[in-house]
Design an enzyme around this catalytic site. Structure first.
Site, PDB file in Angstrom:
ATOM      1  N   LYS A 110       0.845  -1.194   0.000  1.00  0.00           N
ATOM      2  CA  LYS A 110       0.000   0.000   0.000  1.00  0.00           C
ATOM      3  C   LYS A 110       0.877   1.239   0.000  1.00  0.00           C
ATOM      4  O   LYS A 110       1.634   1.472   0.933  1.00  0.00           O
ATOM      5  CB  LYS A 110      -0.895   0.022   1.243  1.00  0.00           C
ATOM      6  CG  LYS A 110      -1.965   1.112   1.133  1.00  0.00           C
ATOM      7  CD  LYS A 110      -2.674   1.369   2.444  1.00  0.00           C
ATOM      8  CE  LYS A 110      -2.028   2.469   3.240  1.00  0.00           C
ATOM      9  NZ  LYS A 110      -2.036   3.789   2.603  1.00  0.00           N
TER      10      LYS A 110
ATOM     11  N   GLU B 222      10.709   1.787   9.783  1.00  0.00           N
ATOM     12  CA  GLU B 222      11.578   2.936   9.486  1.00  0.00           C
ATOM     13  C   GLU B 222      10.763   4.179   9.775  1.00  0.00           C
ATOM     14  O   GLU B 222       9.819   4.490   9.046  1.00  0.00           O
ATOM     15  CB  GLU B 222      11.989   2.912   8.007  1.00  0.00           C
ATOM     16  CG  GLU B 222      12.751   1.676   7.578  1.00  0.00           C
ATOM     17  CD  GLU B 222      14.114   1.566   8.223  1.00  0.00           C
ATOM     18  OE1 GLU B 222      14.673   2.598   8.629  1.00  0.00           O
ATOM     19  OE2 GLU B 222      14.611   0.439   8.354  1.00  0.00           O
TER      20      GLU B 222
ATOM     21  N   GLU C 238       9.570  16.278  15.233  1.00  0.00           N
ATOM     22  CA  GLU C 238       9.808  16.233  13.792  1.00  0.00           C
ATOM     23  C   GLU C 238       8.817  17.154  13.083  1.00  0.00           C
ATOM     24  O   GLU C 238       7.607  16.972  13.190  1.00  0.00           O
ATOM     25  CB  GLU C 238       9.634  14.796  13.286  1.00  0.00           C
ATOM     26  CG  GLU C 238      10.009  14.655  11.827  1.00  0.00           C
ATOM     27  CD  GLU C 238       9.722  13.264  11.269  1.00  0.00           C
ATOM     28  OE1 GLU C 238       8.648  12.719  11.542  1.00  0.00           O
ATOM     29  OE2 GLU C 238      10.581  12.748  10.541  1.00  0.00           O
TER      30      GLU C 238
END
Ligand code: NAD
Length: 479
Positions: free
Chosen positions: A173, A248, A383
């Protein structure tokens, strides 16, 4: 243009006929629709993959390699078309898509097409016990690959290529925000002769389609790249089923500049490591620490260079910074800039939305540099994933090492120095999966890629990826 799922080598509408709008970041228009696939679509993709597995897993290495390399060649032959599609779907400059994203997607297939021919298992002679042990590396079966929007085809293929090279069949996906090049890949796979069912691509939201993949009891491994919160959620869902996981995740990478570095090289690369792909690369150096003796000079030179960057329509060859990927993301990044101001950060340049004539609804933002007084402020800890960097001075190696490590993330770090001993000390002690010294984003696909702490679990790249996508089975023969 409407996008369809790619299941068992064919293009299909979603069973529930639910669709999502696909936006063009450069002008804010809806330019097509994509399936919001349900559990039933994922099940069909799984059945196709499972049916293809007995033959694909027994297909010779030579044949698998040949097909992967053929896919790579077809991607190269269609470079312009894929680059235009990627740029339109993501907002990234066409030049970047042409020079990095699509060539790298082609390299991923070529690299793993070659790597699989060199992937060997060990054998151990148990001397004195009259036995020999050897290790089989067997494909897992049906695996799930889920990727983000920032480097759409590049990261999608970084997972798919090793998975199928190793003999697995895949339910994949792409991000619902950037589905286009994954959709185009299906046709390339058919043309390259990839047997039907080896790769199946389902489109849709993470919470529906993605969730159905991670919850599927027979999908035995998940390779995921995306945000840390999503990674934590996937780990929770997968743990009771003992799925193999490669995660990740996010980063907040330090870029540490010592006074003895090659200044011009550092300056040019730092502009790139700060703002490439609108700062939307997990490896971007978003926290810049500069040794005090060159701090004022760096500040002036860096701002001057950043101001030269051209923010523009992604299709223009001269554009350095295109559009951010979505309206929601633009708002998130702008919100972080406001938080930084409240926390006494000084915006040295940028900080504002840009309106481009003719594309007034596009998601454009000035490249932004914020001077912070402390590394503990929110803009230095969380982030942002946009064209925003912070800068602050440091006085000693110990001080900067502490600041570099005092975040929850640990993906990559960049060091600029010519002092070998300092390089060694810092590289050993920085908490990161990747350390670049006097360079940034120099990639060799054989090297292990991944992060520590909240940046993830496991490594991709080279044989690490082939190890992830296989199970080791030891056979011990007494003679
Ligand atoms: P995201 O986590 O929102 O989405 C990533 C993918 O996961 C998408 O395909 C999404 O649909 C899917 N997803 C979301 N919820 C899911 C669920 N419940 N179950 C299964 N799948 C689900 O991330 P994003 O916003 O697309 O990407 C940005 C993030 O990715 C940033 O944090 C960035 O640092 C990270 N990233 C990391 C790397 C790396 O190599 N470490 C590389 C690129 C991007």
């Amino acid at each position: 243009m409407n996008i369809q799922n790619y299941i068992n080598g064919q293009f299909e509408n979603p069973i529930n006929n639910e669709w999502l709008d696909n936006y063009c970041p450069s002008n804010g228009d809806v330019y097509g629709q994509i399936p919001n696939s349900s559990k039933e679509d994922v099940e069909n993709a799984y059945i196709a993959a499972q049916s293809a597995f007995p033959v694909w897993s027994q297909t010779t290495i030579e044949e698998r390699s040949r097909i992967l390399i053929k896919i790579s060649e077809l991607l190269e032959a269609n470079l312009q078309r894929f680059a235009e599609a990627e740029s339109k779907d993501n907002g990234k400059p066409i030049n970047l898509a042409k020079s990095i994203d699509i060539p790298r997607a082609a390299s991923n297939f070529r690299f793993f097409g070659n790597a699989i021919t060199q992937f060997a298992s060990e054998s151990h002679e148990s001397i004195g016990q009259q036995a020999i042990n050897y290790t089989l590396r067997q494909p897992i079966g049906v695996v799930g690959c889920i990727s983000p929007w920032n480097l759409p085809l590049y990261l999608f293929t970084w997972k798919i290529a090793p998975a199928i090279a190793a003999g697995n069949c895949v339910v994949a996906k792409p991000s619902e925000v950037t589905p286009m090049t994954a959709y185009l890949l299906g046709d390339i796979c058919n043309k390259a002769g990839l047997p039907k069912g080896v790769l199946n691509i389902v489109h849709g939201l993470g919470t529906t389609t993605g969730q159905a993949i991670i919850e599927h009891p027979e999908i035995k491994a998940i390779s995921f790249t995306g945000g840390t919160a999503t990674g934590a959620h996937i780990a929770k869902v997968a743990a009771p089923m003992f799925k193999k996981l490669s995660l990740e995740l996010g980063g907040k990478n330090p870029n540490i500049i010592f006074a003895d570095c090659d200044y011009d090289d550092m300056l040019e690369t730092t502009v790139r490591s700060s703002f490439s792909n609108q700062g939307q690369i997990c490896l971007c150096g978003s926290r810049i620490f500069v040794e005090t003796s060159i701090y004022d000079k760096f500040k002036i030179d860096f701002i001057a260079k950043v101001k030269q960057l051209k923010v523009g329509h992604p299709s223009e060859e001269t554009t350095n910074i295109g559009a951010l990927v979505s309206k929601a993301h633009l708002e998130k990044v702008l919100n972080y800039i406001e938080i930084a101001k409240i926390e006494n950060g000084i915006v040295l340049c940028g900080g504002n939305k840009i309106i481009i004539k003719g594309f007034e609804n596009g998601y454009y933002l000035e490249p932004t540099v914020i001077e912070v007084a402390t590394d503990e402020c929110i803009i230095n800890q969380e982030e942002v994933f946009g064209p925003v960097v912070t800068i602050m001075p440091f006085n000693s190696e110990d001080e900067v090492l502490q600041m570099a490590n005092k975040v929850k993330y640990g993906l990559s770090a960049t060091l600029w120095t010519n002092d070998l001993k300092c390089t060694m000390r810092m590289s050993n002690q920085i908490q990161a999966g990747i350390v670049w010294v006097n360079t940034w984003m120099l990639r060799d696909l054989r090297t292990p890629f991944g992060g520590v702490k909240a940046s993830g679990v496991g490594r991709e790249g080279g044989f690490e990826a082939l190890r992830f996508f296989t199970e080791a089975k030891n056979v011990c023969i007494k003679y």
